[in-house]
Scaffold this motif. Structure first.
Motif, PDB file in Angstrom:
ATOM      1  N   GLN A 268      -2.216  10.085  -4.809  1.00  0.00           N
ATOM      2  CA  GLN A 268      -2.817   8.221  -5.377  1.00  0.00           C
ATOM      3  C   GLN A 268      -4.045   8.798  -6.237  1.00  0.00           C
ATOM      4  N   LYS A 269      -4.143   9.522  -6.891  1.00  0.00           N
ATOM      5  CA  LYS A 269      -5.261   9.910  -7.899  1.00  0.00           C
ATOM      6  C   LYS A 269      -3.821   9.655  -9.258  1.00  0.00           C
ATOM      7  N   LEU A 270      -2.711   9.300  -9.140  1.00  0.00           N
ATOM      8  CA  LEU A 270      -2.011   9.450 -10.198  1.00  0.00           C
ATOM      9  C   LEU A 270      -1.758   8.073 -10.822  1.00  0.00           C
ATOM     10  N   PHE A 271      -1.428   7.836  -9.477  1.00  0.00           N
ATOM     11  CA  PHE A 271      -0.933   6.211  -9.083  1.00  0.00           C
ATOM     12  C   PHE A 271      -1.443   5.129  -8.468  1.00  0.00           C
TER      13      PHE A 271
ATOM     14  N   SER B 242       1.268  -7.224  13.108  1.00  0.00           N
ATOM     15  CA  SER B 242       1.026  -7.499  11.474  1.00  0.00           C
ATOM     16  C   SER B 242       2.657  -6.286  12.007  1.00  0.00           C
ATOM     17  N   MET B 243       3.545  -6.729  11.031  1.00  0.00           N
ATOM     18  CA  MET B 243       4.534  -5.882  11.098  1.00  0.00           C
ATOM     19  C   MET B 243       5.194  -5.423   9.831  1.00  0.00           C
ATOM     20  N   GLU B 244       5.977  -4.297   9.243  1.00  0.00           N
ATOM     21  CA  GLU B 244       5.569  -3.864   7.692  1.00  0.00           C
ATOM     22  C   GLU B 244       6.750  -3.353   8.051  1.00  0.00           C
ATOM     23  N   ALA B 245       7.166  -3.160   6.263  1.00  0.00           N
ATOM     24  CA  ALA B 245       8.483  -2.352   6.200  1.00  0.00           C
ATOM     25  C   ALA B 245       8.298  -1.424   5.056  1.00  0.00           C
ATOM     26  N   HIS B 246       9.573   0.006   4.562  1.00  0.00           N
ATOM     27  CA  HIS B 246       9.032   0.941   4.362  1.00  0.00           C
ATOM     28  C   HIS B 246      10.169   0.963   3.297  1.00  0.00           C
ATOM     29  N   SER B 247       9.367   1.520   1.573  1.00  0.00           N
ATOM     30  CA  SER B 247      10.971   2.432   0.761  1.00  0.00           C
ATOM     31  C   SER B 247      10.492   2.834   0.162  1.00  0.00           C
TER      32      SER B 247
ATOM     33  N   SER C 297       0.680  -1.008   0.060  1.00  0.00           N
ATOM     34  CA  SER C 297      -0.048   0.283   0.295  1.00  0.00           C
ATOM     35  C   SER C 297       1.005   0.898   0.312  1.00  0.00           C
ATOM     36  N   PHE C 298       0.413   2.247  -0.507  1.00  0.00           N
ATOM     37  CA  PHE C 298       0.846   3.646  -0.174  1.00  0.00           C
ATOM     38  C   PHE C 298       1.149   4.094   1.504  1.00  0.00           C
ATOM     39  N   GLU C 299       2.017   5.619   1.925  1.00  0.00           N
ATOM     40  CA  GLU C 299       1.743   5.251   2.817  1.00  0.00           C
ATOM     41  C   GLU C 299       0.792   5.843   3.229  1.00  0.00           C
ATOM     42  N   SER C 300       0.358   6.047   4.487  1.00  0.00           N
ATOM     43  CA  SER C 300      -0.689   6.695   4.834  1.00  0.00           C
ATOM     44  C   SER C 300      -1.010   8.376   4.681  1.00  0.00           C
TER      45      SER C 300
ATOM     46  N   VAL D 289       6.352   3.641  -0.495  1.00  0.00           N
ATOM     47  CA  VAL D 289       5.146   2.662  -0.404  1.00  0.00           C
ATOM     48  C   VAL D 289       5.532   2.244   0.989  1.00  0.00           C
ATOM     49  N   CYS D 290       4.577   0.617   1.185  1.00  0.00           N
ATOM     50  CA  CYS D 290       4.896  -0.086   2.770  1.00  0.00           C
ATOM     51  C   CYS D 290       3.929  -1.175   2.474  1.00  0.00           C
TER      52      CYS D 290
END
Length: 821
Positions: A288-291, A327-332, A278-281, A318-319
């Protein structure tokens, strides 16, 4: 000097005092000012810096060329100062760019000049670091070992340079520390580092405050609340294969195209290793409208059309979150660079509208200032401007896609009063795009054409005894110029006619060229004269031209015949004596009269109106000789009264009468004998004159033929000047006067050449006749001009022969009048 004071929030901002800096680099003037100046603040004295006289900048209309968008600056024409016209927000203008320059086009007119001025906008620390969300939640399993890092939300700072985000800080606590990581693009990322293993049973929630501080003076900061929730599951977080994904995407990519696919791995098994993307919050809504990102595959696709001119790049986070509990998450991060496509046509802007140009403007005169720009970049944004070579103008490149339209050759308003110039701009893209703009340049008239008369010369025929103030003719001239330069006034140049100023004879209407007579003309005093009319325009300086007007006075029958012999000065009746022995044909007396008119009007005839005995005397119609019709008898009265009328040939007829009393006496032998003897000689002379007259008429006919041939040759030679001649013939060609001597006299005095025919009888003074010759007429009029002495025919021939060479015959251009001479 600029002083920025933020008393309410940061009182020490009063230390900001900017001195106006300007320098000239490559003939450009640059000022440096901070953003957010108040409207009306002075940037600098632009008139002084550009070398203009402040007193003249208002008349020369010093101004800032309008551009697209807001007009941030204006010129105070009273002081010559460049002032702030609208509040300047550097972040809105230049975003995160390190340098922010506002180019200005300064235009001054009369003559038209332009200058390039740059205003550098300095960043001030007017934006605090800002977190997109006021609260962030992090879930930490209690089994998490110390040293594990958790990505925190990145603060955004719109300022640049020293005023940009410098550091993060975390409130003091026992379990967590803060680590700040510097990315390759210069951004700073805050990470929460677990320093001590957490125990959910002891403290399930940890409340932290993350503070972002910039490097401004004074520094600004922003905070966000971090809530750490301790859970007891899933001890491996997903991991992206790259910290930063970079991709180039063409501007013309269609919606639905795949941008890239991000990938993350999780060392756990089962549901704890299942990842959702997902996208970062805190991702911006525009992104978000473009991609859109596929939550299962991590594929990022395009959902809307791109526009390089709106934004050349996009960056977002992105997450990757597993499905473990917790849950665990990563970011880039993803960096999308837009590749420009040549999708914008060049735009032609008229920076300074063309003013009307004088037709005598020198080559190189500036007419207008034009710019050509393209919103594309690289070669797609390189623009060339051109126009057709058919115009007397050319484009001189100046700087930064600006062109000066200048005159290239001489102008002529009479040929082209207006030019519609088609400008074509094309870029260097493939394929190239073009645009066309038409500008209109009006040419101002200059008085460079003198008036031109409709004819090279004018010929006017005026009857004598004309009414004073009557119109004689009209001359007209035209001027191809415009306005006052084409307005014409007519006047008569001063000259002498019979030692009198021509203005005494002629008046001209200065507006329409109508020529009027000042008084009635008398042909017997003035036959022909010449005037010069001048046409003068109202230009400055004015131009003029002249034309000759030949005025011929036409004879009218306004003189009655005057009796010369017998003289009646002492009374109204003439007394004559005649012997009674007179036979038939005896010359009793001779009546001689002259007429001051000319031509037909001067031809005289004699008629016996009344007589004591009409059977005794008769009068010769043409000579006026009174002779006996029969021999005198003894029964005839001794006193014979004759009333003789003398008429001219004019229209209407003028006449005079003379009364002759003839006394019949006996014994008048010697006088009568002497008289008869004397009359014999005239008879002989009359027969000789008749012979001469026949020769004269034949010679005149030959002479007329020769003259006509000479005129034809002359007219052919002078055809370019439209010269013309005229010949008139008497209405009564059959008229023969056996008792007249003729002589021809060539008159070369004055501008008009003519031939005079002189004639007279044996007992009276001779008469003078004039003939005007014209090739457009078949008629020749003989006009009585003046009394003159009798000359024998041989003298007349000698005079004529001496006058026959071409150099002696000059025929002025004439227009034959319909009136009969």
């Amino acid at each position: 000097m600029w002083t920025l004071v933020k008393i309410k929030i940061f009182p020490w901002l009063a230390l900001w005092m900017f001195f106006l800096l300007w320098n000239t680099i490559e003939a450009q003037t640059r000022y440096t000012i901070p953003e957010e100046l108040d409207v009306g603040s002075v940037v600098g004295n632009i008139a002084k810096d550009l070398g203009f006289d402040i007193a003249k900048i208002s008349d020369r209309k010093l101004r800032i060329a309008p551009g697209a968008g807001k007009q941030y600056f204006a010129v105070d024409l009273g002081k010559g100062e460049l002032i702030v016209n609208e509040r300047i927000d550097r972040e809105s203008l230049c975003g995160q760019s390190a340098s922010c320059l506002l180019p200005l086009q300064v235009i001054i007119e009369d003559p038209l000049q332009f200058y390039r001025v740059e205003v550098e906008i300095l960043d001030i620390n007017d934006n605090s670091p800002l977190f997109m969300s006021g609260e962030n939640t992090i879930k930490v399993p209690e089994s998490t070992l110390s040293g594990v890092r958790f990505r925190l939300e990145t603060a955004q700072d719109r300022d640049v340079g020293i005023n940009y985000l410098r550091s993060y800080s975390l409130n003091k606590n026992d379990f967590f520390a803060l680590n700040v990581k510097n990315n390759k693009d210069g951004t700073k990322v805050a990470e929460l580092v677990l320093e001590k293993t957490v125990d959910r049973e002891q403290q399930p929630v940890h409340n932290l405050i993350l503070t972002a501080v910039d490097g401004g003076t004074p520094a600004r900061s922003g905070t966000t609340h971090v809530t750490v929730m301790v859970i007891d599951i899933n001890d491996n977080a997903p991991s992206f294969d790259q910290d930063l994904y970079e991709i180039q995407l063409s501007e013309n990519a269609i919606p639905g195209a795949l941008v890239l696919t991000v990938r993350a791995n999780d060392l756990d098994e089962g549901p704890n290793s299942k990842i959702e993307y997902s996208f970062e919050s805190h991702t911006a809504e525009s992104i978000q409208k473009l991609f859109v990102i596929n939550e299962d595959t991590g594929a990022i696709t395009l959902t809307d059309a791109l526009d390089y001119e709106k934004s050349p790049s996009y960056k977002f986070d992105v997450c990757a979150r597993d499905k473990g509990t917790p849950s665990m998450e990563a970011h880039s991060s993803v960096q999308v660079t837009i590749v420009d496509v040549n999708d914008n046509s060049p735009e032609i802007t008229i920076t300074s509208s063309p003013k009307p140009v004088r037709e005598d403007a020198p080559v190189g005169t500036m007419v207008a200032l034009i710019s050509a720009k393209d919103l594309d970049s690289g070669e797609n944004g390189q623009v060339s401007l051109r126009m057709s070579s058919d115009y007397p103008f050319k484009l001189n490149p100046s700087f930064a896609d600006h062109y000066a339209l200048v005159t290239h050759s001489t102008l002529d308003r009479e040929k082209y009063p207006e030019y519609r110039i088609e400008l074509e701009a094309s870029d260097s893209g493939s394929p190239a795009l073009t645009s066309i703009k038409i500008i209109t340049v009006n040419i101002l008239d200059v008085n460079d054409n003198p008036p031109v008369f409709s004819q090279p010369s004018y010929t006017v025929y005026v009857r004598e005894n004309n009414a004073a103030g009557s119109i004689m003719c009209s001359v007209s001239a035209s001027d191809p110029d415009k306005g006052e330069n084409a307005k014409i006034s007519y006047s008569i140049l001063d000259s002498k006619v019979q030692d009198v100023s021509v203005s005494s004879y002629i008046y001209i209407n200065s507006d329409n060229g109508s020529i009027y007579s000042m008084h009635s003309f008398d042909y017997e005093k003035l036959k022909v004269f010449q005037i010069q009319v001048q046409a003068k325009d109202h230009g400055s300086p004015s131009l003029n031209s002249n034309v000759k007007v030949h005025v011929f006075i036409l004879d009218q029958n306004d003189n009655a015949p005057a009796v010369i012999y017998p003289s009646t000065v002492m009374g109204s009746v003439s007394h004559q004596k005649m012997p009674r022995s007179a036979k038939a044909g005896h010359l009793a007396t001779k009546i001689s009269a002259v007429d001051a008119d000319s031509g037909h009007n001067a031809w005289i005839s004699y008629r016996l109106v009344e007589a004591t005995d009409s059977s005794l005397f008769s009068v010769n119609l043409y000579t006026g000789e009174v002779r006996t019709k029969r021999a005198v008898s003894e029964q005839d009265d001794s006193s014979q009264r004759l009333l003789i009328e003398i008429q001219d040939n004019g229209e209407p007829v003028q006449s005079a009468t003379v009364t002759v009393n003839i006394l019949l006496e006996d014994g008048l032998h010697e006088p009568i004998s002497d008289f008869r003897q004397k009359t014999v000689e005239p008879s002989k002379r009359n027969s000789k004159i008749t012979f001469y007259l026949i020769i004269s008429l034949a010679s005149v006919s030959v002479l007329s033929l020769l003259t006509f041939l000479i005129l034809v040759v002359k007219c052919v030679r002078n055809s370019r000047s439209s010269s013309s001649c005229c010949i008139r013939r008497a209405d009564s060609d059959g008229y023969k006067n056996p008792n007249r001597n003729l002589q021809l006299q060539l008159n070369t005095d004055g501008p008009i050449k003519y031939v005079e025919v002189l004639g007279g009888d044996m007992l009276s003074q001779s008469q003078s006749f004039r003939s005007c010759l014209s090739p457009v007429s078949e008629f020749s009029d003989f006009t009585l001009v003046k009394p003159s002495s009798t000359t024998d025919f041989q003298d007349m021939i000698n005079v004529l022969d001496a006058s026959l060479p071409d150099s002696a015959w000059t025929f002025e251009s004439q227009q034959v009048s319909a009136a009969t001479l």
